[in-house]
Enzyme design. Structure first.
Site, short mmCIF file in Angstrom:
data_model
loop_
_atom_site.label_atom_id
_atom_site.label_comp_id
_atom_site.label_asym_id
_atom_site.label_seq_id
_atom_site.Cartn_x
_atom_site.Cartn_y
_atom_site.Cartn_z
N ASP A 117 0.85 -1.19 0.00
CA ASP A 117 0.00 0.00 0.00
C ASP A 117 0.88 1.23 0.00
O ASP A 117 1.99 1.22 0.57
CB ASP A 117 -0.90 0.02 1.24
CG ASP A 117 -2.01 -1.03 1.18
OD1 ASP A 117 -2.42 -1.40 0.07
OD2 ASP A 117 -2.46 -1.45 2.25
N ASP A 136 -7.29 -1.39 -4.39
CA ASP A 136 -8.40 -1.15 -3.45
C ASP A 136 -9.42 -0.18 -4.05
O ASP A 136 -10.63 -0.36 -3.89
CB ASP A 136 -7.88 -0.59 -2.13
CG ASP A 136 -6.92 -1.53 -1.42
OD1 ASP A 136 -7.03 -2.77 -1.62
OD2 ASP A 136 -6.05 -1.04 -0.67
#
Length: 161
Positions: A117, A136
């Site tokens: 991330d 995401d």
């Protein structure tokens, strides 16, 4: 189904390319933080071993395989649902985004053992501690597209009566 396939490939490729550029080429893994448009957009290195917002991130190693399996089951279920229902091209794009994003995160779990991330967004005096990635965004956006753009099966049964 062509729209679904193209959307899935695009979502997967965009996510993986963004991770390669930001985390590896910009060496975010080493410098840990880059303020892009503070406070709205920042790059922050993150290793997500759990689910959204790092929930269950300290679970045992076996949870990685459970999450991989769950993501694959969801991808297959969405694909079967799309094939069984007559939906238009935009819901197919949504399904493709969802599948492509999920598979991109699966690849991260297979390669690294966690999901990479790097996106962090804060605004209006609120300091958001969480990081996420473009996969995401594709998963969430694809799910929203399915919810709001897929035809309601109840409408077809009413028309047929």
């Amino acid at each position: 189904m062509r729209a679904l396939a193209w959307a899935a490939v695009a979502a997967f490729a965009i996510d993986q390319l963004s991770k390669y550029l930001v985390i590896h080429q910009m060496e975010l893994w080493r410098i840990r933080a880059v303020d892009v448009l503070p406070p709205v957009l920042n790059f922050r290195y993150g290793e997500n071993r759990g689910i959204n917002f790092g929930l269950f991130g300290d679970a045992p190693e076996a949870s990685r395989w459970v999450l991989i399996g769950l993501a694959l089951v969801i991808c297959v279920a969405v694909l079967i649902w799309v094939r069984r229902h007559d939906i238009g091209p935009w819901p197919q794009v949504g399904a493709g985004f969802l599948i492509g994003g999920a598979l991109a995160n699966v690849l991260d779990r297979l390669i690294y053992g966690y999901v990479l991330d790097f996106l962090n967004m804060s605004c209006c005096g609120i300091n958001n501690p969480f990081v996420f990635n473009l996969a995401d965004v594709f998963i969430f956006g694809g799910a929203l597209m399915l919810v709001f753009l897929a035809p309601d099966p109840k409408d077809k049964t009413k028309k047929g009566q």
